[in-house]
Design a protein around this motif. Structure first.
Motif, PDB file in Angstrom:
ATOM      1  N   GLY A 151       0.816  -1.208   0.000  1.00  0.00           N
ATOM      2  CA  GLY A 151       0.000   0.000   0.000  1.00  0.00           C
ATOM      3  C   GLY A 151       0.850   1.259   0.000  1.00  0.00           C
ATOM      4  N   ASP A 152       0.185   2.402  -0.074  1.00  0.00           N
ATOM      5  CA  ASP A 152       0.873   3.680  -0.239  1.00  0.00           C
ATOM      6  C   ASP A 152       0.982   4.492   1.043  1.00  0.00           C
ATOM      7  N   ASP A 153       0.469   3.976   2.167  1.00  0.00           N
ATOM      8  CA  ASP A 153       0.575   4.718   3.414  1.00  0.00           C
ATOM      9  C   ASP A 153       2.040   4.891   3.801  1.00  0.00           C
ATOM     10  N   PRO A 154       2.384   5.956   4.556  1.00  0.00           N
ATOM     11  CA  PRO A 154       3.766   6.138   4.980  1.00  0.00           C
ATOM     12  C   PRO A 154       4.314   4.884   5.643  1.00  0.00           C
ATOM     13  N   GLY A 155       5.490   4.478   5.243  1.00  0.00           N
ATOM     14  CA  GLY A 155       6.091   3.254   5.756  1.00  0.00           C
ATOM     15  C   GLY A 155       7.185   2.774   4.838  1.00  0.00           C
ATOM     16  N   PRO A 156       7.819   1.649   5.164  1.00  0.00           N
ATOM     17  CA  PRO A 156       9.000   1.216   4.415  1.00  0.00           C
ATOM     18  C   PRO A 156       8.768   0.947   2.942  1.00  0.00           C
ATOM     19  N   PHE A 157       7.540   0.576   2.536  1.00  0.00           N
ATOM     20  CA  PHE A 157       7.289   0.229   1.137  1.00  0.00           C
ATOM     21  C   PHE A 157       6.367   1.233   0.433  1.00  0.00           C
TER      22      PHE A 157
END
Length: 277
Positions: free
Chosen positions: A170-176
């Motif tokens: 997914g596109d939420d803030p985070g490593p990926f």
């Protein structure tokens, strides 16, 4: 989802305590990023800003290689900045606790980041603020993880816990969050940057090493990454089984005294339109 504000508290403190193992996990990627940064750096004296500098490895490497550069490392975590400041001092390097977009108060010639930009709450707006503070012809160089299924340190461990590690993150803030290059290219363009196609780097993500490499890797994953959160939030009755699964996943990657997981990252290079002075 990991938001930028999370780095001011527990997450930033954990990363500060684990900085040596996190630096080690990126050791095979670091030379590729450092080379891209030096290739983009101006030939003359310049000002550089390391976005989400963490424990300071990237900023320190740049300041060491280019004594004519004025390098600032910015991070939200006081703990990580304390670690960065404990590195051998350099006259052209300083570290500050703040949002990187606030640190870009004077024209910046080169922005760099090792896996820091994926945590912007509003990445397009953040890139636009950086562009407005950039000097004409300024460069932006950063690394970010490619798709999760190519980063087996994440995918394998999720599989071991009965989750689908190959599913898009997914596109939420985070490593990926920046795994999709088309999405990242569109954001950079909308924010006022001209981006070249990113370079994909496959590397070994080292999670453990030494005589007790598997135990070292398991301890690392207890502290860093999404599995750490899943373990922390799991019922006590479920944790023993989860830990066995993580240990087995790490043991399968043990080779010659090290636990290395296949991993992949993008290295992006972009410029602000205009001619450098």
């Amino acid at each position: 989802m990991t938001q930028a504000a999370d780095w001011t508290g527990r997450i930033g403190d954990v990363w500060a305590q684990e900085w040596q193992r996190t630096d080690r996990s990126f050791a095979a990627l670091t030379p590729h990023l450092d080379a891209a940064i030096l290739a983009a750096a101006p030939s003359h004296a310049f000002r550089a800003l390391d976005i989400g500098c963490g424990a300071g490895a990237t900023a320190h490497a740049l300041a060491t290689a280019r004594g004519d550069a004025d390098v600032i490392g910015a991070d939200l975590s006081e703990g990580l900045i304390a670690v960065a400041r404990s590195r051998p001092p350099l006259p052209n390097l300083r570290f500050v606790v703040c949002d990187a977009t606030a640190a870009a108060a004077t024209p910046v010639d080169l922005y760099v980041s090792r896996h820091g930009v994926m945590f912007f709450d509003d990445p397009e707006a953040a890139f636009a603020r950086l562009a407005r503070a950039a000097a004409p012809g300024a460069a932006l160089v950063f690394s970010c993880f490619a798709e999760r299924r190519a980063n087996r340190f994440a995918a394998d461990l999720l599989d071991a816990l009965g989750r689908d590690g190959d599913a898009p993150a997914g596109d939420d803030p985070g490593p990926f969050a920046f795994a999709d290059p088309m999405r990242v290219a569109a954001m950079l363009t909308a924010a006022g940057w001209q981006a070249a196609p990113p370079a994909r780097v496959d590397f070994g993500y080292r999670a453990g090493e030494g005589a007790a490499a598997v135990a070292d890797a398991v301890a690392f994953f207890h502290r860093i990454g999404s599995v750490a959160g899943l373990l922390r939030d799991a019922p006590i009755s479920a944790r023993a089984g989860m830990e066995r699964g993580i240990e087995a996943a790490c043991a399968r990657r043990l080779n010659d005294g090290a636990v290395d997981f296949p991993a992949a990252a993008w290295i992006w290079s972009a410029t602000k339109p205009g001619s450098a002075l």
